[in-house]
Design a protein around this motif. Structure first.
Motif, PDB file in Angstrom:
ATOM      1  N   GLU A 161       0.827  -1.202   0.000  1.00  0.00           N
ATOM      2  CA  GLU A 161       0.000   0.000   0.000  1.00  0.00           C
ATOM      3  C   GLU A 161       0.865   1.256   0.000  1.00  0.00           C
ATOM      4  O   GLU A 161       0.559   2.234  -0.694  1.00  0.00           O
ATOM      5  N   ASN A 196       2.214   1.760  -3.507  1.00  0.00           N
ATOM      6  CA  ASN A 196       1.155   2.151  -4.432  1.00  0.00           C
ATOM      7  C   ASN A 196       0.748   3.607  -4.266  1.00  0.00           C
ATOM      8  O   ASN A 196       0.330   4.256  -5.233  1.00  0.00           O
ATOM      9  N   ARG A 197       0.868   4.121  -3.053  1.00  0.00           N
ATOM     10  CA  ARG A 197       0.409   5.487  -2.785  1.00  0.00           C
ATOM     11  C   ARG A 197       1.517   6.545  -2.810  1.00  0.00           C
ATOM     12  O   ARG A 197       1.235   7.745  -2.818  1.00  0.00           O
ATOM     13  N   GLU A 253       1.489   9.605  -5.008  1.00  0.00           N
ATOM     14  CA  GLU A 253       0.551  10.664  -4.673  1.00  0.00           C
ATOM     15  C   GLU A 253       1.161  11.673  -3.706  1.00  0.00           C
ATOM     16  O   GLU A 253       0.691  12.800  -3.597  1.00  0.00           O
TER      17      GLU A 253
END
Length: 218
Positions: free
Chosen positions: A206, A209-210, A213
């Motif tokens: 996670e 994946n983030r 951002e």
């Protein structure tokens, strides 16, 4: 090969998690990455240090820790008190230059002028010709700490790549909201990232994946 140096406005502002986010973003783009922690303090052999947190959060990153000292002090002080050797500037620079990865990240200890040996992270950046990312706190006091840090870096002729807010709260207060506008204004450096509070507790998948951002050092 690109070299990036990561420092903080003080200790405990989120340098390691910001470093991990930069590494994760680069790996997600297909780059190879190595993270170098010249000196770790306050951690005994076998205990989890900053470099271990990076490895836990970012699959595929290579990590290098040159030395660790048991007491939670500035590295040079910790070295002298423990009777262990001091790192040299040449050693740190040589290790970074020998790396073959696309991106080499060097994470300091504490602030940019903390002595790693008889030298600082600023000396490392200058020798490597590398820009510095400054990780800052979000709340009251950060304007002064951030401006002092940026001024010291620029006075040494080193580029400030940008600022990353190391821990951005779910519900920011008035000072934190104002600092988003004021930090670039007082430092002259752009904000290139903001890490959500608690990001270091996420799973590696996670987190990776983030990460794109949260930071954009380019």
């Amino acid at each position: 090969m690109t070299v990036l140096v990561v420092t903080g406005t003080s200790t405990g502002v989120g340098k390691t998690i910001a470093t991990a986010a930069i590494a994760a973003r680069a790996i997600a783009k297909g780059q190879s990455v190595v993270v170098i922690k010249p000196a770790q303090t306050g951690v005994l052999p076998g205990e989890v240090g900053d470099i271990d947190d990076v490895a836990r959060l970012v699959a595929g990153v290579r990590t290098i820790e040159l030395i660790r000292y048991p007491e939670p002090l500035a590295p040079d002080t910790a070295a002298r008190r423990s009777g262990m050797r001091l790192l040299s500037l040449d050693e740190v620079v040589s290790v970074a230059r020998e790396c073959v990865e696309d991106l080499v990240i060097v994470e300091g200890a504490g602030g940019v002028l903390v002595r790693i040996g008889e030298f600082t992270l600023l000396d490392v950046a200058r020798e490597l010709g590398a820009p510095i990312v400054v990780v800052a706190a979000s709340g009251l006091g950060t304007l002064n700490h951030s401006e002092l840090t940026v001024r010291a870096i620029e006075a040494a002729g080193v580029e400030v790549k940008g600022l990353i807010i190391g821990s951005w709260p779910t519900e920011p207060d008035l000072a934190e909201r104002c600092n988003l506008e004021d930090l670039p204004r007082v430092t002259g450096a752009r904000i290139i990232g903001s890490i959500p509070a608690g990001a270091g507790q996420l799973s590696g998948i996670e987190f990776t994946n983030r990460a794109a951002e949260w930071v954009d050092p380019e």
